[in-house]
Design a protein around this motif. Structure first.
Motif, PDB file in Angstrom:
ATOM      1  N   TRP A  25       0.827  -1.213   0.000  1.00 53.83           N
ATOM      2  CA  TRP A  25       0.000   0.000   0.000  1.00 53.83           C
ATOM      3  C   TRP A  25       0.857   1.258   0.000  1.00 53.83           C
ATOM      4  O   TRP A  25       0.551   2.240  -0.662  1.00 53.83           O
ATOM      5  CB  TRP A  25      -0.903  -0.019   1.230  1.00 53.83           C
ATOM      6  CG  TRP A  25      -1.902   1.091   1.314  1.00 53.83           C
ATOM      7  CD1 TRP A  25      -1.671   2.367   1.757  1.00 53.83           C
ATOM      8  CD2 TRP A  25      -3.273   1.041   0.966  1.00 53.83           C
ATOM      9  NE1 TRP A  25      -2.821   3.098   1.715  1.00 53.83           N
ATOM     10  CE2 TRP A  25      -3.830   2.314   1.233  1.00 53.83           C
ATOM     11  CE3 TRP A  25      -4.096   0.046   0.470  1.00 53.83           C
ATOM     12  CZ2 TRP A  25      -5.168   2.606   1.013  1.00 53.83           C
ATOM     13  CZ3 TRP A  25      -5.428   0.341   0.251  1.00 53.83           C
ATOM     14  CH2 TRP A  25      -5.943   1.611   0.514  1.00 53.83           C
ATOM     15  N   GLN A  26       1.975   1.239   0.726  1.00 57.89           N
ATOM     16  CA  GLN A  26       2.849   2.403   0.860  1.00 57.89           C
ATOM     17  C   GLN A  26       3.659   2.714  -0.393  1.00 57.89           C
ATOM     18  O   GLN A  26       4.092   3.837  -0.577  1.00 57.89           O
ATOM     19  CB  GLN A  26       3.847   2.201   2.006  1.00 57.89           C
ATOM     20  CG  GLN A  26       3.259   2.184   3.369  1.00 57.89           C
ATOM     21  CD  GLN A  26       4.333   1.892   4.418  1.00 57.89           C
ATOM     22  OE1 GLN A  26       5.464   1.525   4.097  1.00 57.89           O
ATOM     23  NE2 GLN A  26       3.974   2.063   5.672  1.00 57.89           N
ATOM     24  N   ARG A  27       3.894   1.721  -1.239  1.00 57.24           N
ATOM     25  CA  ARG A  27       4.821   1.892  -2.360  1.00 57.24           C
ATOM     26  C   ARG A  27       4.137   2.476  -3.585  1.00 57.24           C
ATOM     27  O   ARG A  27       3.062   2.056  -3.978  1.00 57.24           O
ATOM     28  CB  ARG A  27       5.455   0.558  -2.752  1.00 57.24           C
ATOM     29  CG  ARG A  27       6.479   0.054  -1.800  1.00 57.24           C
ATOM     30  CD  ARG A  27       7.737   0.894  -1.793  1.00 57.24           C
ATOM     31  NE  ARG A  27       8.625   0.459  -2.851  1.00 57.24           N
ATOM     32  CZ  ARG A  27       9.419   1.261  -3.521  1.00 57.24           C
ATOM     33  NH1 ARG A  27       9.465   2.525  -3.272  1.00 57.24           N
ATOM     34  NH2 ARG A  27      10.193   0.792  -4.462  1.00 57.24           N
ATOM     35  N   GLN A  28       4.820   3.432  -4.181  1.00 57.89           N
ATOM     36  CA  GLN A  28       4.414   3.989  -5.471  1.00 57.89           C
ATOM     37  C   GLN A  28       5.684   4.443  -6.173  1.00 57.89           C
ATOM     38  O   GLN A  28       6.458   5.232  -5.626  1.00 57.89           O
ATOM     39  CB  GLN A  28       3.453   5.158  -5.294  1.00 57.89           C
ATOM     40  CG  GLN A  28       2.918   5.633  -6.619  1.00 57.89           C
ATOM     41  CD  GLN A  28       1.652   6.442  -6.471  1.00 57.89           C
ATOM     42  OE1 GLN A  28       0.997   6.418  -5.442  1.00 57.89           O
ATOM     43  NE2 GLN A  28       1.307   7.166  -7.512  1.00 57.89           N
ATOM     44  N   PHE A  29       5.927   3.908  -7.349  1.00 59.56           N
ATOM     45  CA  PHE A  29       7.086   4.291  -8.150  1.00 59.56           C
ATOM     46  C   PHE A  29       6.806   3.932  -9.598  1.00 59.56           C
ATOM     47  O   PHE A  29       6.059   3.005  -9.880  1.00 59.56           O
ATOM     48  CB  PHE A  29       8.366   3.588  -7.659  1.00 59.56           C
ATOM     49  CG  PHE A  29       8.321   2.086  -7.755  1.00 59.56           C
ATOM     50  CD1 PHE A  29       8.836   1.433  -8.866  1.00 59.56           C
ATOM     51  CD2 PHE A  29       7.768   1.337  -6.740  1.00 59.56           C
ATOM     52  CE1 PHE A  29       8.787   0.054  -8.964  1.00 59.56           C
ATOM     53  CE2 PHE A  29       7.719  -0.048  -6.825  1.00 59.56           C
ATOM     54  CZ  PHE A  29       8.240  -0.685  -7.935  1.00 59.56           C
ATOM     55  N   ASN A  30       7.376   4.698 -10.505  1.00 56.97           N
ATOM     56  CA  ASN A  30       7.185   4.478 -11.942  1.00 56.97           C
ATOM     57  C   ASN A  30       5.725   4.126 -12.242  1.00 56.97           C
ATOM     58  O   ASN A  30       4.844   4.896 -11.971  1.00 56.97           O
ATOM     59  CB  ASN A  30       8.162   3.430 -12.463  1.00 56.97           C
ATOM     60  CG  ASN A  30       9.610   3.838 -12.248  1.00 56.97           C
ATOM     61  OD1 ASN A  30       9.917   5.025 -12.111  1.00 56.97           O
ATOM     62  ND2 ASN A  30      10.485   2.876 -12.189  1.00 56.97           N
ATOM     63  N   GLN A  31       5.474   2.942 -12.783  1.00 58.66           N
ATOM     64  CA  GLN A  31       4.112   2.517 -13.121  1.00 58.66           C
ATOM     65  C   GLN A  31       3.410   1.799 -11.961  1.00 58.66           C
ATOM     66  O   GLN A  31       2.248   1.427 -12.076  1.00 58.66           O
ATOM     67  CB  GLN A  31       4.146   1.574 -14.338  1.00 58.66           C
ATOM     68  CG  GLN A  31       4.707   2.189 -15.587  1.00 58.66           C
ATOM     69  CD  GLN A  31       3.824   3.297 -16.127  1.00 58.66           C
ATOM     70  OE1 GLN A  31       2.618   3.159 -16.197  1.00 58.66           O
ATOM     71  NE2 GLN A  31       4.431   4.414 -16.492  1.00 58.66           N
TER      72      GLN A  31
END
Length: 166
Positions: A25-31
């Motif tokens: 849930w915490q991760r967001q990067f590139n696509q």
């Protein structure tokens, strides 16, 4: 520093799967959008038995790439400090980029999980049942040792669907 009271409360309140869901849930990067992945997984619990979010695991690992991923994870956890959103200093988030999903070896479930990989814009999606020569005999036996079932007369074979984001 570890707050043992907090750890005990968390351990009594959450399953390991819920803890990994929080990391995704915490991760967001590139696509990659972790929140969307968890929303989709929560809406399709019939498709998976468990999942793990980590660095890639290579087999065989002649160049130590899997161990390097473990080191990256250990360093990120060692250096992590919670910071307010307004801070200009941000520490490396949990450095996972690979999602492994354990599922029943059924064409309909696997194809739906492959479709989710497209929706999530994964750079690579692979399915393994452990029969690839690169995997050890132990792994093959583990995946063929079926998922737990109430009906021991009809055990369920498992596969792993692996999603990777660059």
């Amino acid at each position: 520093m570890l707050d043992l009271n907090k750890i005990q409360a968390i351990a009594q309140s959450y399953s390991p799967q819920e803890l990994f869901a929080a990391l995704v849930w915490q991760r967001q990067f590139n696509q990659f959008n972790g929140k969307q992945v968890i929303i989709d997984l929560s809406q399709h619990t019939d498709l998976w038995a468990s999942f793990l979010f980590t660095k890639p695991i290579f087999a065989p690992d002649e160049n130590g790439l899997s161990f390097g991923g473990v080191i990256d994870t250990l360093l990120a956890m060692a250096n992590y400090r919670p910071m307010p959103e307004t801070s200009i200093i941000h520490f490396v988030a949990y450095p996972a980029d690979t999602l492994y999903i354990l599922t029943e070896n059924q064409d309909t479930k696997v194809s739906q999980l492959l479709d989710l990989g497209k929706k999530w814009r994964a750079d690579s999606v692979e399915v393994t049942d452990g029969t690839n020569e690169e995997y050890s005999f132990r792994l093959k036996r583990q995946l063929r040792t079926q998922l737990e079932s109430n009906d021991i007369q009809h055990p369920r074979d498992a596969v792993v669907v692996c999603y990777w984001w660059d």
